[in-house]
Design a protein around this motif. Structure first.
Motif, PDB file in Angstrom:
ATOM      1  N   TYR A 271       0.820  -1.214   0.000  1.00  0.00           N
ATOM      2  CA  TYR A 271       0.000   0.000   0.000  1.00  0.00           C
ATOM      3  C   TYR A 271       0.855   1.265   0.000  1.00  0.00           C
ATOM      4  N   ASP A 272       2.090   1.156   0.495  1.00  0.00           N
ATOM      5  CA  ASP A 272       2.906   2.347   0.715  1.00  0.00           C
ATOM      6  C   ASP A 272       3.711   2.786  -0.498  1.00  0.00           C
ATOM      7  N   LEU A 273       4.157   1.836  -1.311  1.00  0.00           N
ATOM      8  CA  LEU A 273       5.111   2.181  -2.367  1.00  0.00           C
ATOM      9  C   LEU A 273       4.435   2.584  -3.668  1.00  0.00           C
ATOM     10  N   ASP A 274       5.232   3.181  -4.541  1.00  0.00           N
ATOM     11  CA  ASP A 274       4.748   3.637  -5.844  1.00  0.00           C
ATOM     12  C   ASP A 274       4.079   2.480  -6.593  1.00  0.00           C
ATOM     13  N   LYS A 279       3.481  -2.967  -8.587  1.00  0.00           N
ATOM     14  CA  LYS A 279       2.433  -3.605  -9.400  1.00  0.00           C
ATOM     15  C   LYS A 279       2.670  -5.085  -9.668  1.00  0.00           C
ATOM     16  N   PRO A 280       3.891  -5.536  -9.999  1.00  0.00           N
ATOM     17  CA  PRO A 280       4.084  -6.966 -10.282  1.00  0.00           C
ATOM     18  C   PRO A 280       3.864  -7.875  -9.070  1.00  0.00           C
ATOM     19  N   TYR A 281       3.753  -7.287  -7.872  1.00  0.00           N
ATOM     20  CA  TYR A 281       3.699  -8.093  -6.648  1.00  0.00           C
ATOM     21  C   TYR A 281       2.371  -7.968  -5.907  1.00  0.00           C
ATOM     22  N   ARG A 288      -4.388  -3.279  -4.552  1.00  0.00           N
ATOM     23  CA  ARG A 288      -3.260  -3.336  -3.622  1.00  0.00           C
ATOM     24  C   ARG A 288      -3.559  -4.334  -2.504  1.00  0.00           C
ATOM     25  N   VAL A 289      -2.616  -5.222  -2.246  1.00  0.00           N
ATOM     26  CA  VAL A 289      -2.752  -6.232  -1.200  1.00  0.00           C
ATOM     27  C   VAL A 289      -1.444  -6.299  -0.416  1.00  0.00           C
ATOM     28  N   ASP A 290      -1.496  -6.963   0.718  1.00  0.00           N
ATOM     29  CA  ASP A 290      -0.282  -7.144   1.515  1.00  0.00           C
ATOM     30  C   ASP A 290       0.742  -7.982   0.759  1.00  0.00           C
TER      31      ASP A 290
END
Length: 531
Positions: A271-274, A279-281, A288-290
């Motif tokens: 949730y925090d990063l660009d 996106k690939p993760y 957005r997921v953990d």
């Protein structure tokens, strides 16, 4: 003779989640996270203790759905792909944080953790059943089972055949996977209905667990409270959960997991990063997921979180293990003055608390075993319920009361305005399945036998307590409702096709490949006794 005993019990369970029709399933992520954060760290912990000759005795309940997923080749391969993405992300994070020492240390911690998990997973060739089986052989673990699909027995057990089927399938599945029968059975959600113990006895189950009030309000009242088991009229022992030790570990407010130096669960780089970077993760849809990479500590009741410091957290885990040891020692000393036998403190927890919700939980467990072993005078001995019953085979007869754990302790979580609609459908389907099992003493052909077996699987999967729990808690409700309806609709369609002698072979094969739990299930498990 020791002053007392402590029985640590971890109940490991997840609902059966297997979606080959989807490339990425949010529900499958439950399993991936639990393997990475709980199950493999627990295996690693036991390995370290055994290597250092530290005595360890731990009871682990591996539910049939979870054990079946661990043994499934498709799920094993999917998890490996998940783990490989985590390793890639951790490597990128080590590079991204190289100029920020606050986060770089934590990124390296994750990279090391995932690499060690990868090595262990490959060592067992993806089959964690072998790992648990090996540790049981070493004498470190006592493995027990649960009801077949974690069905909430007091509410789905309107027909006795349902309870019997849930128990028989569980015991058979445990023997198939682990090579020996289980001595104990974890009642799903500690849900007990007087009389169910007679069914446990039929399948040679020696003990089960209840929440404290299930024992305290037994008839007659237990002489030793919850600090010794009672024996039900059928001869099965019931152990009660200790309230004091539960609060110290369970409670996020008053217990250890809420310490400000521990890792903050609800702050993740997903949730925090660009967005383009992460996106690939995350989910392919962009949801957005953990990711499991979290860089902050709890800090306090504030949104302004401070960076996580692994060394501080590890030290707190040792301190809290020492506090737990101190409290159990004094609790046992006090109880021993009122008892003519050493008390047993039963400490049951959801396994997923350790590592997933409470990141430092496995460290706490390991430190507890090490600290107890380091003392010249042992304040207590870690024991399993089977060990206790061998030492003290004579226990007070009593009938526990209907009870559960969860809010208010009497079925409320699983019988609520959000989920009560499911039970009439489960009861109707159960009655129909019992009739089918009684009618088809011998199936007319192989296709009919397969359809009857699949109908039994679909009913068992619909009976999972997880769906009612999710509806109550309000997380992924659509998924829980969808799973309940899907399995029930599959059941009724199978019943119709069986009766019409018009079974769709291709459709049946699709169901068998997707809902493939219990591969050697015999539908006659639902037959009435004497039929």
């Amino acid at each position: 003779m020791p002053s007392g005993y402590v029985a640590l019990v971890l109940h490991a369970h997840l609902p059966y989640v297997r979606h080959p029709e989807e490339e990425y399933s949010l529900a499958e992520k439950w399993y991936h996270e639990a393997v990475t954060e709980t199950y493999i760290p627990l295996i690693q912990m036991v390995h370290r203790l055994l290597e250092d000759r530290v005595p360890i005795r731990l009871t682990v309940s591996l539910s049939p759905p979870l054990a079946s997923m661990m043994a499934d080749d498709f799920i094993q391969k999917r998890y490996l792909r998940y783990l490989e993405r985590l390793r890639e992300l951790a490597a990128k994070e080590v590079w991204r944080t190289k100029d920020d020492p606050r986060f770089h240390l934590v990124a390296r911690m994750y990279q090391k953790k995932f690499e060690e998990i990868y090595r262990l997973y490959n060592y067992y060739r993806g089959n964690l059943i072998k790992a648990f089986q090996e540790l049981q052989g070493e004498g470190a673990l006592e493995l027990i089972t649960c009801a077949a699909t974690h069905g909430y027995l007091p509410l789905i057990g309107l027909h006795r055949e349902v309870v019997r089927a849930q128990v028989e399938v569980a015991v058979h599945n445990h023997f198939r996977l682990f090579g020996q029968p289980p001595a104990g059975l974890w009642l799903p959600e500690c849900g007990y209905n007087p009389g169910d113990d007679a069914i446990l006895k039929k399948y040679n189950i020696k003990y089960f667990f209840l929440d404290a009030h299930g024992i305290l309000y037994a008839t007659p009242r237990p002489r030793y409270s919850i600090f010794a088991p009672v024996v039900t009229p059928s001869g099965v022992a019931a152990f009660g959960r200790d309230l004091e030790s539960s609060e110290q570990v369970w409670s996020a407010q008053e217990g250890y997991p809420g310490d400000f130096d521990y890792r903050e669960f609800y702050r993740d780089i997903g949730y925090d990063l660009d967005f383009e970077y992460i996106k690939p993760y995350i989910h392919p849809s962009g949801l957005r997921v953990d990711t499991g990479l979290k860089y902050y500590r709890i800090t306090g009741k504030t949104e302004l979180k401070e960076p996580y410091v692994p060394e501080w957290a590890s030290e707190k885990a040792k301190i809290h293990a020492g506090n737990f040891l101190f409290n159990r020692e004094h609790q046992i000393k006090y109880l021993a003055t009122y008892m003519d036998r050493p008390p047993i403190i039963v400490c049951p927890y959801d396994a997923e608390l350790f590592g997933h919700w409470w990141f430092e939980g496995p460290q706490w467990l390991e430190s507890l075993f090490r600290q107890v072993a380091s003392l010249a005078h042992q304040p207590f001995i870690f024991i399993t319920p089977s060990d206790y019953l061998e030492r003290f085979p004579i226990n007070q007869p009593a009938m526990p009361c209907m009870s559960s754990w969860g809010n208010n302790g009497y079925n409320e979580v699983w019988l609520d305005g959000s989920n009560d609609w499911i039970y009439r459908h489960l009861h109707n389907a159960a009655e129909a399945m019992i009739n089918l099992a009684n009618l088809f003493v011998a199936p007319r052909d192989e296709l009919t036998r397969r359809a009857l077996n699949q109908a039994a699987r679909e009913l068992l999967l619909a009976q999972s307590s997880d769906w009612a729990f999710i509806m109550k808690t309000g997380t992924m409700v659509d998924y829980a409702i969808g799973r309940t309806k899907k399995h029930l609709l599959n059941f009724w369609k199978l019943k119709e096709k069986i009766e019409q002698e018009s079974i769709d072979k291709e459709w049946l094969q699709e169901l068998e490949e997707t809902d493939n739990i219990f591969p050697d299930l015999n539908y006659r498990v639902f037959a009435s006794e004497g039929v």
